[in-house]
Scaffold this active site. Structure first.
Site, PDB file in Angstrom:
ATOM      1  N   LYS A   1      89.224  37.515 -22.599  1.00 23.65           N
ATOM      2  CA  LYS A   1      89.909  36.613 -23.526  1.00 23.65           C
ATOM      3  C   LYS A   1      90.049  37.185 -24.937  1.00 23.65           C
ATOM      4  CE  LYS A   1      90.729  32.807 -21.080  1.00 23.65           C
ATOM      5  NZ  LYS A   1      92.064  32.176 -20.961  1.00 23.65           N
TER       6      LYS A   1
ATOM      7  N   SER B   1      87.035  39.037 -14.142  1.00 22.62           N
ATOM      8  CA  SER B   1      87.569  38.620 -15.437  1.00 22.62           C
ATOM      9  C   SER B   1      86.516  38.200 -16.447  1.00 22.62           C
ATOM     10  CB  SER B   1      88.574  37.481 -15.245  1.00 22.62           C
ATOM     11  OG  SER B   1      87.957  36.386 -14.586  1.00 22.62           O
TER      12      SER B   1
END
Length: 409
Positions: free
Chosen positions: A61, A311
């Site tokens: 992110k 992720s």
């Protein structure tokens, strides 16, 4: 300015992703690419992990948040930024803002894990706890933006964010130029869309497969309908991909460029997380393990070499314990059983002796002797056992019944 409709925003191009990569130099790490011998054997071709769980802040992110905030006008930076998140996006925005000297406010649900709240504050953001679910938190952040003029930083529905996430795709092509399939988790779609933009522009032959949790799978019905549709009450342990509606901008890209979207169950997610920890020695959150879950569920469906994007690794320790037990249970390596026995001296020792004979390791015992449900001479015992697989679980149950115990399902 905050945009909501995909047609108001410019498309994301390879040049945008390359520009984001230059912007992220010295900010985001080029995370490691690790091979998985176990998965390679299952798939019948090399399988590699793209370890974004080892990125700064523990997830991808930071990439999109930094690119979005770095692109703000001076007067927008002066007004500060605001975001809403249960964890990963919150930390990405907090660190990106600190690096760029921008004031940040992050709204988080009241039930957000304490480690994620603490980390977001330590990165420099002002944290405000609001609402029980992310939708309520999101509404509060948008209201704050409207009242104060702070720029709302969306976690996935903006071209700059998608371009930043697309740098993961450029790194995959550099680190594994022979890749044939990329598997990536999908929540709102920013990461998958960014990777698709970068990879398909340079290697249109590479197959890109998105993965969603079955209880929060908004993309399959949305793609079938041709426009984003909402899933009511999305439910999954994978909070990083627990998104009820696709983003307008990533949806348009995913509809054009992704080859397939698959779903995985909660059992498959917990088994995948356990595999990452045991076999790869990598701490991965459930959302980050979703590509591994897809590979485990149907290994023959993926042409190799395969890159699975891990992720994120921001998992609450309490959730980790629950998920690991769930994963062990799914593999037949953990068994919880309740049974009744006669309440007399030595009864519990006799029961444990039966378990010793079948080589079941007792992890925990709960012994109840006083309960309205029990007869005067009865006791109830709940056992948590470490077992060796489904066949061993069946053997344990059979041994208990043959010894005369009443097993309560």
């Amino acid at each position: 300015m905050n945009y909501r409709k995909a047609d108001l925003l410019p498309p994301v191009t390879l040049d945008d992703v390359r520009g984001a990569q230059k912007m992220l130099t010295g900010v985001a790490r080029m995370t490691a690419m690790e091979g998985s011998r176990h998965l390679s054997q299952l798939v019948g071709a090399p399988v590699h992990f793209k370890c974004e769980n080892l990125q700064r802040t523990g997830s991808f992110k930071l990439r999109g948040a930094y690119v979005r905030i770095a692109g703000l006008l001076p007067e927008e930076r002066a007004a500060g930024v605001v975001a809403a998140s249960a964890g990963n996006h919150a930390q990405g925005v907090a660190l990106a803002s600190a690096l760029l000297g921008v004031r940040s406010t992050v709204f988080m649900p009241k039930g957000a894990p304490l480690p994620k709240i603490s980390a977001t504050r330590e990165y420099g953001a002002e944290v405000r706890l609001h609402g029980q679910v992310v939708d309520e938190t999101l509404a509060a952040a948008e209201e704050y933006a409207a009242e104060t003029g702070a720029v709302f930083i969306h976690p996935f529905d903006h071209p700059d964010v998608i371009a930043g996430q697309g740098t993961v795709g450029l790194e995959i092509l550099e680190q594994c130029p022979e890749v044939r399939t990329i598997v990536v988790g999908i929540g709102g779609g920013g990461l998958a869309a960014g990777i698709a933009v970068a990879v398909k522009a340079l290697r249109p032959d590479v197959r890109i497969v998105g993965v969603q949790a079955a209880g929060a799978a908004a993309y399959p019905p949305s793609l079938a309908a041709g426009h984003p549709v909402s899933v009511k009450n999305p439910a999954t342990m994978a909070d990083g991909i627990k998104v009820g509606r696709p983003g307008d901008v990533p949806f348009r890209i995913i509809g054009e460029l992704l080859d397939e979207v698959r779903t995985v169950t909660e059992d498959e997610l917990s088994t995948a997380l356990l595999l990452c920890l045991e076999r790869a020695k990598l701490v991965v959150e459930p959302a980050g393990a979703s590509p591994v879950a897809a590979l485990l569920s149907e290994p023959g469906a993926f042409e190799g070499p395969v890159v699975a994007v891990l992720s994120g690794g921001n998992v609450d320790p309490v959730l980790m314990e629950r998920v690991l037990r769930h994963g062990m249970a799914a593999q037949g390596r953990y068994l919880a059983v309740r049974l009744r026995l006669t309440d007399r001296p030595g009864a519990l020792a006799t029961l444990l002796g039966v378990l010793t004979v079948v080589d079941a390791n007792v992890l925990d015992v709960s012994h109840v002797r006083t309960d309205p449900r029990l007869g005067l001479t009865e006791a109830e015992v709940e056992l948590h056992l470490e077992t060796k697989g489904p066949a061993h679980c069946a053997e344990v149950g059979q041994a208990l019944r043959e010894a005369g115990y009443t097993v309560i399902d």
